[in-house]
Enzyme design. Structure first.
Site, PDB file in Angstrom:
ATOM      1  N   ASP A  32      44.379  27.427  48.654  1.00 12.79           N
ATOM      2  CA  ASP A  32      44.533  28.039  47.331  1.00 12.79           C
ATOM      3  C   ASP A  32      45.645  29.091  47.379  1.00 12.79           C
ATOM      4  OD1 ASP A  32      44.192  29.288  44.800  1.00 12.79           O
ATOM      5  OD2 ASP A  32      42.087  28.694  44.788  1.00 12.79           O
ATOM      6  N   SER A  60      37.579  29.961  38.964  1.00  9.31           N
ATOM      7  CA  SER A  60      38.686  30.915  38.933  1.00  9.31           C
ATOM      8  C   SER A  60      38.225  32.200  38.249  1.00  9.31           C
ATOM      9  CB  SER A  60      39.901  30.286  38.251  1.00  9.31           C
ATOM     10  OG  SER A  60      41.048  31.053  38.479  1.00  9.31           O
ATOM     11  N   HIS A  93      44.814  25.526  43.968  1.00  6.69           N
ATOM     12  CA  HIS A  93      44.046  26.068  42.845  1.00  6.69           C
ATOM     13  C   HIS A  93      43.741  24.966  41.838  1.00  6.69           C
ATOM     14  CE1 HIS A  93      42.213  29.493  41.044  1.00  6.69           C
ATOM     15  NE2 HIS A  93      42.801  29.280  39.890  1.00  6.69           N
TER      16      HIS A  93
END
Length: 436
Positions: free
Chosen positions: A382, A296, A411
């Site tokens: 995501d 991320s 995610h």
């Protein structure tokens, strides 16, 4: 006493089985694209099979709500549909340009909402960047790194005996970074046995938290340095970080966004290079193998670090954020933190400043310069870091690259992805010839 014991034993048993597994729900929605690889040609139709299950069988007489459209954009279709037999084929249509289309389905039963989605990719390896490369991009960062290196590192290391093992010493390390008196903190895991070792920098996802280091890498003969980005110790109790995040630092990613020299991430990016300076100064480093990895925000920092620092020999980002953040200006999804998705939130005149600032910090612009091999992992589903933005960055990389797709992941990361990332990094750092 026997009855009391039996009661307590039975009650404790109820407590131990009170909750279902975290990935299991009373009602399950399955959304399946009609291509096994979830990928289509432009002009080709993507259809989505939707099935609502209860007790692993289709649930009859249920109403679903579905939303269909390009990811992060206004829906093309949004409606309720009654399913007599618990299943329906939704016609998703096609796209006229490379990108992603998502079908999101929800069901409300007994006051609770259940949801699921699937995302079709249309020739994603043809997605081109929207973010502009500033003419002085390289000069800006070269000067910033040079200036930061003039600041003495002032290394401080504190042994953490409770974290050490028979083979590994673990330290909390702090370095001077960004300005006089400001610090960068991290956890160093260092093999005890004398010798020369490869090293890996582990960069963090968004948020504020303690770090524990990666003893396993060091057990396997790889020096690891896991850093925080907030200039505070990384060994405090979790409550300290919760208080910070809820207070003065709850939107740190917006701090200084109107000025490229005051933007919060300037100290962060420079800190990543400072961390590599520290790793490369260790007498135990083998002098040639240096990896960087993260997820991320950490995926973005991996690309950024490798784009600035030619010492990096292996890069392994998972669903990297902060890529192609200007996508919204071109009518498509942009990367987290989605600065430009709601442009009405900014004061008049600030839009131009934001666009200028993020062009110097977009991870995609750093990816253009990466020379080391790169391993990506992410999913089409995501909903925080859009795959559109990830592919935009992946597609500009000119060095050797590969991707490990977990199509249905949102995610979050499967253990299999984590293992694949770690195995790839270990293999790359222990190669005799890093360029292979």
């Amino acid at each position: 006493m026997q009855r009391l014991f039996l009661f307590l034993f039975t009650f404790s048993g109820f407590l131990s089985i009170a909750q279902p597994p975290p990935d299991h729900q009373w009602i399950e929605i399955i959304v399946t694209p009609n291509h096994a690889d979830w990928t289509y040609k432009i002009g080709e139709d993507a259809d989505f099979q939707v099935t609502v299950l209860k007790s692993n069988v289709p649930l009859p007489n249920v109403t679903i709500h579905y939303v269909l459209g390009e990811e992060q954009m206004k829906p093309e279709v949004e409606q309720d549909v009654f399913l007599e037999n618990g299943s329906i084929l939704i016609k998703g249509g096609s796209m006229e340009k490379p990108g992603f289309k998502r079908c999101q389905v929800s069901v409300e039963l007994n006051g609770k909402t259940y949801s699921a989605w699937a995302t079709a990719g249309f020739e994603p390896e043809k997605i081109e960047p929207t973010v502009k490369l500033p003419f002085d991009f390289q000069t800006f960062w070269s000067n910033a790194v040079k200036e930061n290196r003039e600041l003495p590192m002032d290394t401080r290391m504190i042994l953490l005996p409770e974290r050490c093992t028979e083979k590994v010493n673990v330290y909390e390390v702090s370095l001077q970074n960004w300005k006089k008196g400001a610090r960068l903190y991290g956890i160093l895991s260092l093999p005890k046995k004398a010798g020369k070792y490869p090293a890996v920098l582990k960069v963090p996802g968004a948020g504020i938290r303690p770090y524990y280091g990666d003893v396993q890498f060091a057990e396997d003969g790889i020096i690891s340095f896991e850093i925080g980005i907030h200039g505070i110790s990384v060994t405090m109790p979790q409550k300290n970080y919760d208080d910070l995040l809820a207070g003065w630092n709850n939107h740190y990613w917006e701090d200084g966004i109107h000025d490229k020299d005051e933007y919060f991430y300037k100290r962060v990016y420079l800190g990543c290079i400072k961390a590599n300076d520290f790793l490369s100064s260790l007498p135990q480093w083998d002098g040639k193998n240096l990896g960087v990895m993260g997820s991320s925000q950490g995926g973005a920092l991996s690309l950024v670090t490798a784009g600035i620092d030619a010492r990096v020999t292996a890069v392994a980002p998972v669903h990297p954020a902060m890529c192609d953040m200007t996508g919204y200006l071109e009518g498509r999804a942009g990367g987290w933190p989605h600065y430009l998705k709601d442009q009405t939130k900014w004061e008049w005149g600030s839009h131009k400043q934001i666009v200028e600032t993020i062009s110097y910090y977009d991870a995609l612009n750093f990816a253009r310069s990466i020379q080391a091999p790169v391993w990506f992992s992410f999913g089409y589903n995501d909903n925080v870091v859009p795959p559109t933005s990830i592919f935009a960055a992946y597609n500009v990389i000119k060095s050797k690259k590969e991707k490990f797709l977990a199509l249905e992941s949102a995610h979050w990361v499967y253990p299999e992805q984590q293992k694949a990332q770690r195995d790839w990094m270990t293999k790359m750092l222990k190669k005799k010839n890093p360029s292979e």
